[in-house]
Design an enzyme around this catalytic site. Sequence first.
Site, PDB file in Angstrom:
ATOM      1  CG  HIS A 122      63.031 -43.870 -56.838  1.00  0.00           C
ATOM      2  ND1 HIS A 122      63.417 -45.013 -56.167  1.00  0.00           N
ATOM      3  CD2 HIS A 122      62.343 -43.114 -55.930  1.00  0.00           C
ATOM      4  CE1 HIS A 122      62.979 -44.952 -54.923  1.00  0.00           C
ATOM      5  NE2 HIS A 122      62.344 -43.817 -54.746  1.00  0.00           N
ATOM      6  CG  ASP A 159      64.704 -41.864 -49.911  1.00  0.00           C
ATOM      7  OD1 ASP A 159      64.555 -40.652 -50.145  1.00  0.00           O
ATOM      8  OD2 ASP A 159      63.766 -42.688 -49.983  1.00  0.00           O
ATOM      9  CG  HIS A 161      60.751 -44.872 -50.845  1.00  0.00           C
ATOM     10  ND1 HIS A 161      60.574 -43.607 -50.310  1.00  0.00           N
ATOM     11  CD2 HIS A 161      59.558 -45.505 -50.726  1.00  0.00           C
ATOM     12  CE1 HIS A 161      59.325 -43.477 -49.901  1.00  0.00           C
ATOM     13  NE2 HIS A 161      58.687 -44.617 -50.137  1.00  0.00           N
ATOM     14  CG  ASP A 243      61.809 -40.794 -47.671  1.00  0.00           C
ATOM     15  OD1 ASP A 243      62.979 -41.034 -47.320  1.00  0.00           O
ATOM     16  OD2 ASP A 243      61.428 -40.932 -48.853  1.00  0.00           O
TER      17      ASP A 243
END
Length: 308
Positions: A122, A159, A161, A243
């Site tokens: 990120h 991931d 996200h 996740d």
Amino acid sequence: MTTLVYSHPDCLDHREPPGHPEQAARLLAVERGLAGLDLERREAPLADVTDVLRCHPAQYVARVERAVPQQGWAQLDGDTYMAPGSCQAALRAVGGVCAAVDAVIGAQARNAFVACRPPGHHAERETAMGFCLFGSVAIGAKRALDHHGLARVAVVDFDVHHGNGTQDLLWDEPRCLFASSQQMPLYPGSGFADERGAHGQMVNVPLRGGSGGAEMHAAYQREVFPRLTAFQPELILISAGFDAHADDPLAGLMWRTADFAWLTEQLCDLADALCGGRVVSALEGGYDLDALAASVAAHVGVLQRRGQ
């Protein structure tokens, strides 16, 4: 040869406030997942600043260093904190990826896993966010291209996200294909299919909340694997977030442990066909500790078997 694993105790010193999901206990869960696998362990070195500067400007690096608190926490955004050991840990994470890239390109092993934190996907060019300080995997890709002279490198991010930071850092890089699957809508709000990069080299695969392994398998077979094959990378890097597991508390995809093993097998098949099996994987998310341990065991177990 066997799979290399890079880690360092400094990564336990990146401490988050009580109750924060990106906790030091994640690395203990990762170690549970790695237990019993035939792996060669190496210390993740501190990153050389010249590698960090491949993706982040000097003023940003200096700003992160100045933010390190003497005690307690410094809050960089709504969910990103620094403790006294955080910058050192982040530099170990970057250094681990770069060392793994060096080792795999140098034929010391066919593949490697970097078990470090904080995560990195990120972190944008001048913005720390989403628990991330430096874009470790993007920096590793740039090292492979600029230091080792590779012509084409692929990054695959599974991931839950979207890897907005990796996308930002590699947006203008025609030598790097970035393929990312992510639940949509979800933090950070990017990762739509029409985000294609400056050279059409970004492949974003939004997945609906509540979808499971079957939808993921179909999406990768339809959208990601053909692009990887056409791109012909000389190295595949993986942002390995776990996740998307059904038990993870921060999202709503319904993958099971076997889905991470399936995806890893498919990526290793492609690596065997395209780049001599060369794969470097680095830990990103995964916040249910038992699911994280099981998923890491499945992912790295495939790497270990395929790396022999």
